[in-house]
Write a protein that holds these residues in place. Structure first.
Motif, PDB file in Angstrom:
ATOM      1  N   GLY A  37      41.640  45.070  63.500  1.00 36.82           N
ATOM      2  CA  GLY A  37      41.408  45.262  62.075  1.00 36.82           C
ATOM      3  C   GLY A  37      42.675  45.722  61.385  1.00 36.82           C
ATOM      4  O   GLY A  37      43.786  45.512  61.858  1.00 36.82           O
ATOM      5  N   GLY A  38      42.478  46.366  60.251  1.00 37.54           N
ATOM      6  CA  GLY A  38      43.613  46.867  59.493  1.00 37.54           C
ATOM      7  C   GLY A  38      44.131  45.920  58.454  1.00 37.54           C
ATOM      8  O   GLY A  38      45.143  46.199  57.802  1.00 37.54           O
ATOM      9  N   GLY A  39      43.463  44.770  58.278  1.00 39.92           N
ATOM     10  CA  GLY A  39      43.890  43.833  57.259  1.00 39.92           C
ATOM     11  C   GLY A  39      43.487  44.314  55.870  1.00 39.92           C
ATOM     12  O   GLY A  39      42.934  45.409  55.712  1.00 39.92           O
ATOM     13  N   PRO A  40      43.760  43.514  54.855  1.00 36.74           N
ATOM     14  CA  PRO A  40      43.392  43.905  53.486  1.00 36.74           C
ATOM     15  C   PRO A  40      41.904  44.218  53.375  1.00 36.74           C
ATOM     16  O   PRO A  40      41.055  43.386  53.691  1.00 36.74           O
ATOM     17  CB  PRO A  40      43.766  42.664  52.659  1.00 36.74           C
ATOM     18  N   GLY A  41      41.590  45.442  52.969  1.00 37.77           N
ATOM     19  CA  GLY A  41      40.205  45.857  52.803  1.00 37.77           C
ATOM     20  C   GLY A  41      39.450  46.038  54.099  1.00 37.77           C
ATOM     21  O   GLY A  41      38.222  46.164  54.104  1.00 37.77           O
TER      22      GLY A  41
END
Length: 823
Positions: free
Chosen positions: A309-313
């Motif tokens: 994870g850790g992507g935009p939003g």
């Protein structure tokens, strides 16, 4: 019963065996025992299902007194079972280990028996006959003695040592050393069942225990009132060398120490000796360097993101053995903290004040650091330095000379005058970023500003400036980072060119970041060109340096990669030829930069080679009837004049800058070898021929041109090496021995090899195509000159003259720009 023999190498046995007995334990039986133990342990792993099933009826029908205790009861049962399973599986591992020892011992005994039987059959090499009986008896005795020695050696290795190790394994449990031993001996090479469950648990416990041991050693080293022994340092080095790349060990080490103590450890280690080391301390210096390298590797391992994870939003979910955000926040605080180092155990008097950023610098030289970690630390280091007035923040409070002579913070590269002392942390950061171009690109381009343009300087084409590029490239004072001592000062009196700064690494960082396939890389290159032209030096004439000379080769490599875009920038007329990366430069900025780069022989060579290839490709494009079937040759030659114009502009600016340099004067006089490399690919014709025949794809939009040029020139170089006779019979002039003539040579060669020239003499054709220039003899040279005097006047000679004139105009415009004579 223990049988204690008296033979050489003898020792006590665990059972009554003697040479040449095999061990009575049967490997098959031992294997069966180990498998039964693993099976029993497997039941403990499955106990959750069993206990949940057994307790479920009571739980659903009981909601009164002690209901909570009843619900929790299965956990205790399972815990007890897991403890038993842990011990049972470990016992199975010990049995497997002992089985391997017995099997290996019996194998050695079998080999000894076979050799004894064979030797007896050969009478130990003694002939038959009564006269040889005495010799036979001696030979048999000697062979038997040697065989017994081998038996006892095997017994000692596999049985004596094996039994002691097995006992220690049972006594001490699954320590790191014992787990390594099982791995090395091949036990549980493919773990399954209960073994697969317990192995990672054991490894986790073992690494946590070792990290705790490092923590205890760190407390002693960081305590100014404690004396640290050589043995303790050797143990610390041993642990880090063996386990720094282990995720569990690195995680527990980071959490055990905490950021501040880890940084302090590095400083206290560094000041245990001086450079050059005092008598007898050479090994200590090497030991400290190895420990520092291990700390760096462990830090890199612990801070690597392994989550998802850790992507935009999207929230980031940390992976196993990954330090948390609180640890990272503590690190950032520690990096901006100033630590004082003093104590009777240090080789220099205190206090020695160092910032956390300085203490992490040597650690950044080692380990495969995560991009996110480097972005965080790197951006913080640069901004901290800017906020505190520049690079002198690192040495402003540092004691120098006298009692502090020889003080060194970074021992990872050993000692000596040419190794960084470690007090400028930017060297460590740049070393790490050299191999992490994406992180470097993020650091350099993430801080953008609008406005703030110097007087008499045009606004950047991109509309913004990259603050960190501006600072590092044009404002930072890159300090000499060497040990302060009389010996070092004397060394650099004789070797000033070896003074150590972070500039070479910074140049590599710029170069590698500029090659990342990302729009931000284009911003970076545009910023490099703009910022170098926004300095006062850019308005001070051709003798002022736009950049530190050390950076010219790296910036030259970047310009070679962007040679398509450079050519667009130098021309006042737009072109419809595709290619390049899409960078936009100010025309005068590029001229001024090329003049400065021309002062460096290596940068001049690199850009010249890329320009030659670019121009040859461009000539092919504009002269081709396939690309422009609607135009006749004269129209295509007119279109190709823009190639000549661009070549002349680029090379004129480069040569204008080179003209005042000693290396250029040596080449012009024939004393130097600088353009001997230019002549290594001989004539303009050979370059063009390589482009005609090459399988290398010509760069298009978004392609890096410098690497393409290198491939072409490598092929051309090989062609020349294979046949020097062609150069002896026909040379248009050594390529670039005269810039003006070379401009014309390249244009003529490109037009000839285009295959578009009409009415060529038959001797210049081969199979309906122009005969390669590198195969010409005297007849071809004479025919070509004849053609130039007649049919070629309006085409070849006209284009060559245009190219030569453009070169003169390029030099003229460079003179106008660098001397501030703007029109």
């Amino acid at each position: 019963m223990v049988n204690t023999p008296t033979g050489a190498g003898g020792g006590g046995t665990d059972v009554a065996i003697e040479p040449f007995d095999r061990h009575p334990s049967l490997p098959g039986e031992l294997e069966a025992i180990a498998l039964r133990l693993e099976g029993l342990a497997g039941r403990t792993v499955d106990l959750r299902i069993v206990t949940d099933r057994r307790f479920h009826p009571a739980e659903v029908s009981w909601d009164g007194l002690a209901a909570e205790e009843l619900a929790a009861a299965p956990a205790g049962v399972r815990q007890d079972a897991l403890v038993a399973g842990d011990a049972t599986v470990w016992l199975a591992g010990v049995v497997w280990y002992w089985r391997r020892q017995v099997e290996d011992f019996n194998t050695q005994v079998r080999l000894i028996d076979d050799e004894r039987t064979e030797a007896q059959g050969n009478r130990f090499g003694v002939p038959l006959g009564e006269e040889f009986d005495h010799e036979f008896a001696l030979a048999r005795t000697e062979h038997d003695r040697r065989a017994r020695e081998r038996w006892w050696d095997a017994h000692h290795m596999f049985i004596d040592e094996g039994s002691r190790t097995a006992a220690a394994m049972l006594r001490e449990g699954p320590s790191a050393a014992h787990l390594d031993l099982l791995t090395e001996s091949g036990v549980w090479g493919s773990p399954a069942g209960a073994v697969e469950v317990f192995l990672p648990l054991w490894h986790d416990r073992a690494m946590k225990e070792l990290a705790g041991e490092v923590g205890e050693l760190t407390q002693r080293i960081n305590d100014p009132d404690q004396e640290v022994s050589q043995a303790e340092l050797e143990r610390l080095e041993e642990l880090l060398s063996a386990h720094a790349e282990d995720e569990a060990f690195a995680y527990y080490l980071a959490t055990e120490l905490g950021p501040a103590a880890a940084l302090e450890l590095n400083g206290n280690l560094a000041f245990l000796t001086v450079d050059p080391p005092e008598a007898g301390d050479g090994e200590l210096a090497d030991l400290i360097g190895s420990i520092q390298a291990g700390l760096g590797t462990a830090l890199a391992t612990a801070t690597t993101r392994r989550g998802s994870g850790g992507g935009p939003g999207e929230p980031y979910i940390p992976g196993p053995y990954e330090v948390d955000e609180a640890w990272r926040a503590d690190l950032l605080i520690a990096l901006e903290t100033q630590f004082d180092f003093e104590g009777d155990n240090l080789a220099v008097p205190g206090p020695v004040p160092l910032y956390g950023y300085q203490l992490i610098g040597p650690l950044l030289n080692h380990g495969d650091y995560d991009d996110s970690f480097l972005r965080q630390v790197g951006a913080g280091m640069i901004d901290f330095e800017v906020l505190h007035g520049g690079s002198e923040v690192w040495t402003r409070d540092l004691p120098v000379g006298g009692q502090w002579d020889g003080m060194r913070l970074d021992w990872t590269g050993g000692g000596g005058p040419t190794q960084p002392a470690g007090f400028d942390p930017m060297i460590g950061l740049m070393t790490a970023l050299e191999t992490s171009p994406t992180a470097a690109l993020e650091i350099l381009t993430s801080q953008r500003t609008w406005g703030d343009v110097p007087d008499n300087v045009a606004d950047p084409i991109s509309g913004h400036r990259l603050s960190r590029v501006q600072y590092l490239l044009t404002e930072r004072d890159w300090p000499v980072d060497v040990v302060s001592s009389p010996e070092v000062r004397d060394y650099f009196v004789d070797h000033p060119e070896e003074l150590v700064t972070g500039l070479p690494a910074f140049g590599n960082v710029l170069e590698n970041a500029a090659r990342v396939e990302d729009q931000r890389a284009i911003w970076l290159v545009e910023s490099i060109v703009y910022e170098l032209n926004a300095t006062p030096a850019a308005r001070s004439g051709p003798d002022e340096d736009l950049m530190h000379p050390v950076l010219r080769q790296s910036v030259g490599n970047i310009m070679a990669d962007y040679i398509w875009d450079v050519n667009r920038a130098v021309d006042v007329v737009n072109s419809n030829m595709s290619g390049g990366l899409g960078a936009r430069f100010g025309r005068d900025d590029i001229f001024r930069l090329l003049v400065d780069l021309g002062r460096d022989e290596g940068a001049h060579e690199t850009i010249r080679e890329a320009q030659a290839v670019h121009s040859a490709v461009a000539y092919q494009h504009f002269l081709s009837s396939e690309d422009y079937p609607e135009k006749d040759l004269s129209e295509r030659i007119i279109a190709a004049q823009q190639v000549a114009r661009r070549y002349g502009s680029v090379m004129g600016a480069l040569d204008y800058g080179a003209g005042r340099e000693a290396w250029f004067e040596q080449v012009e006089s024939g004393q130097g070898d600088g353009w001997g490399r230019g002549a290594a690919f001989g004539t303009a014709g050979i370059v063009v021929e390589q482009l005609v025949d090459t399988s290398v794809k010509v760069p298009g939009v978004g392609s890096v041109a410098g690497q393409f040029a290198s491939l072409i020139l490598e092929e051309a170089s090989e062609a020349v090496a294979a046949d020097r006779s062609a150069l002896a019979t026909y040379e248009l002039a050594e390529f670039l021995s005269d810039g003006r003539q070379s401009a014309g040579n390249l244009a003529m060669s490109a037009l000839y090899h285009s295959g578009e020239l009409p009415d060529l003499p038959s001797v210049l054709e081969e199979g309906g195509e122009p005969k390669p220039m590198d195969s010409w003899g005297e007849d071809e040279v004479e025919a070509w000159q004849w053609y130039l005097d007649r049919e070629g006047q309006s085409s070849v000679v006209h284009l060559a003259a245009s190219a030569a004139t453009s070169y003169d105009e390029g030099i003229s415009h460079a003179n106008v720009v660098v001397n501030g004579l703007w029109s």
